[in-house]
Design a protein around this motif. Structure first.
Motif, PDB file in Angstrom:
ATOM      1  N   GLU A  16      66.783   5.873   8.057  1.00  0.00           N
ATOM      2  CA  GLU A  16      65.372   5.725   7.711  1.00  0.00           C
ATOM      3  C   GLU A  16      64.764   4.470   8.319  1.00  0.00           C
ATOM      4  N   VAL A 107      58.457  17.449   3.438  1.00  0.00           N
ATOM      5  CA  VAL A 107      58.752  16.659   2.242  1.00  0.00           C
ATOM      6  C   VAL A 107      58.699  17.521   0.990  1.00  0.00           C
ATOM      7  N   GLU A 165      58.212   7.364   0.843  1.00  0.00           N
ATOM      8  CA  GLU A 165      58.784   7.490   2.182  1.00  0.00           C
ATOM      9  C   GLU A 165      57.826   6.870   3.190  1.00  0.00           C
ATOM     10  N   SER A 167      57.318   6.331   7.541  1.00  0.00           N
ATOM     11  CA  SER A 167      57.773   6.899   8.810  1.00  0.00           C
ATOM     12  C   SER A 167      57.027   6.237   9.967  1.00  0.00           C
ATOM     13  N   LEU A 246      58.772  11.347  10.861  1.00  0.00           N
ATOM     14  CA  LEU A 246      58.952  12.287   9.756  1.00  0.00           C
ATOM     15  C   LEU A 246      59.069  13.725  10.234  1.00  0.00           C
ATOM     16  N   ARG A 297      65.974   8.125  -3.340  1.00  0.00           N
ATOM     17  CA  ARG A 297      65.941   6.714  -2.931  1.00  0.00           C
ATOM     18  C   ARG A 297      66.546   5.837  -4.021  1.00  0.00           C
TER      19      ARG A 297
END
Length: 303
Positions: A16, A107, A165, A167, A246, A297
Motif C-alpha cells: 500500500e 472497494v 484507503e 492511493s 487503486l 487495516r
C-alpha cells in the motif's frame, strides 16, 4: 515454513505504501523486522513479491495476485475476531449505501460481501452516482453512509468523513513504451504523449489540474467512463493514462500487458473513505458498516 498473519500484515503495508520505512512506521515495528518478514514470505511462496527500485518497492504481477488473497485472509481474521460477543445473526433493519463510480468495483464489492456475511438480517441497498449528488442525498438523509472518493469532498461542514484507503496517482504505459524502462518519470518527459482520460469521479478534472500546475497541457486522445476501456487503449498503444493506483491491474481484458510507473513530480493522492451526515446519530447498522470497512487495516495494526 508456512507464512504467518504477521507476514501478510507486513506485506500489505508495503504494498500500500511502497516503502519499507513507511510500512514499519505504520505498524510501529523496526524496518529490519519488516524486511526479514518479506524475505521469509518470498522464500516460502517461491515467488518475487516486489521489484526494488530507487524510490522504494513496486509490487510484481505475482505480488498483485497474492495481495488480493492476503487482503481477504486478514479481512476474514478481522471479521472472526469481531464476531465474538456479538449477536450479529439477530440484527435486523435496513442500510442505504451510496458509492461513487471509481470505487464501486474496486472497494465496495469486498465490503458488501463481508457485511452481508456478518449481518444477513440487514436489508442493504447500494446506489451509484457522482460525488456531488451523493453528498446531496447524505445531507437530505436519503443515504445512511457513502463509500466515495473524499479528496474533493465539498460540504465538510454538514458531512463527516473517515478515510480508510489512500492511493497515489501513477502513470500507465504499454509494454515497450520509451518510458516503460524508467521509474520516477517527470511530467516534462511525458510531453505531448496522447492521454487516455477517465471521466468518472472527477478524475479528468483532477488530472488536468495537476498537469496544469506542473506546466503541462494534457493532449487528450480519448475520453471514457470505463476503466476497462482505459486499460485496453493503453495496452494497445493508443495513449498513456495517469490514474490512481487503486484501479491498476496489469492486464487488459484482451490479455495485453500494462505497466505502471511512478511520477517523480509531487502529486496528490486519492483518498477513499466513508462519509455520513454530521450529527445524524448513525444507526447501529451504519456504525457496523463503517467499522467493518476499517477492520482489515485495524487487523494489520494489531498483528
Amino acid at each position: 515454513m508456512a507464512f504467518t498473519l504477521r507476514q501478510l500484515s507486513y506485506f500489505l503495508a508495503i504494498a500500500e505504501g511502497g516503502t519499507v520505512s513507511g510500512a514499519a512506521q505504520s505498524l510501529s515495528v523496526s524496518q529490519s523486522a519488516v524486511t526479514e518478514a518479506i524475505k521469509e514470505l518470498e522464500t516460502d511462496l517461491g515467488v518475487k513479491l516486489f521489484d526494488r527500485h530507487r524510490r522504494g518497492l513496486r509490487v510484481t504481477h505475482q505480488g498483485q495476485q497474492f495481495q488480493r488473497h492476503a487482503a481477504r485472509i486478514l479481512s476474514a481474521v478481522a471479521d472472526a475476531r469481531s464476531s465474538f460477543g456479538d449477536n450479529r445473526e439477530a440484527a435486523t433493519g435496513s442500510l442505504n449505501v451510496g458509492v461513487t463510480s471509481l470505487v464501486a468495483g474496486y472497494v465496495l464489492s469486498d465490503i458488501l460481501a463481508r457485511y452481508r456475511r456478518a449481518f444477513p438480517g440487514i436489508v442493504l441497498s447500494a446506489n451509484e452516482d457522482n460525488g456531488e449528488y451523493l453528498e446531496h442525498l447524505l445531507v437530505g438523509g436519503e443515504l445512511d453512509v457513502a463509500v466515495m472518493v473524499i479528496s474533493n469532498l465539498r460540504d465538510r461542514v454538514a458531512l463527516q468523513a473517515e478515510i480508510f484507503e489512500t492511493s497515489p496517482y501513477r502513470l500507465w504505459l504499454p509494454v515497450g513504451h520509451r518510458l516503460a524502462a524508467t521509474e520516477g518519470i517527470a511530467i516534462a518527459d511525458i510531453g505531448r504523449e496522447p492521454l487516455i482520460m477517465l471521466t468518472v469521479d472527477e478524475t479528468e478534472e483532477n488530472t488536468g489540474r495537476l498537469l496544469s500546475a506542473l506546466g503541462a497541457k494534457p493532449n487528450v486522445a480519448f475520453r471514457t467512463r470505463s476503466v476497462e476501456a482505459v486499460r485496453s487503449l493503453v495496452a494497445t498503444g493508443a495513449g498513456i493514462a495517469i490514474l490512481p493506483d487503486l484501479v491498476y491491474r496489469p492486464w487488459s481484458l484482451e490479455g495485453d500487458r500494462i505497466v505502471s510507473r511512478s511520477i517523480a513530480d509531487p502529486l496528490p493522492v486519492v483518498q477513499v473513505g466513508m462519509v455520513w451526515r454530521r450529527g445524524s446519530g448513525l444507526s447501529e447498522a451504519a456504525r457496523d458498516f463503517i467499522a467493518l470497512a476499517q477492520s482489515p487495516r485495524l487487523a494489520r495494526l494489531r498483528l
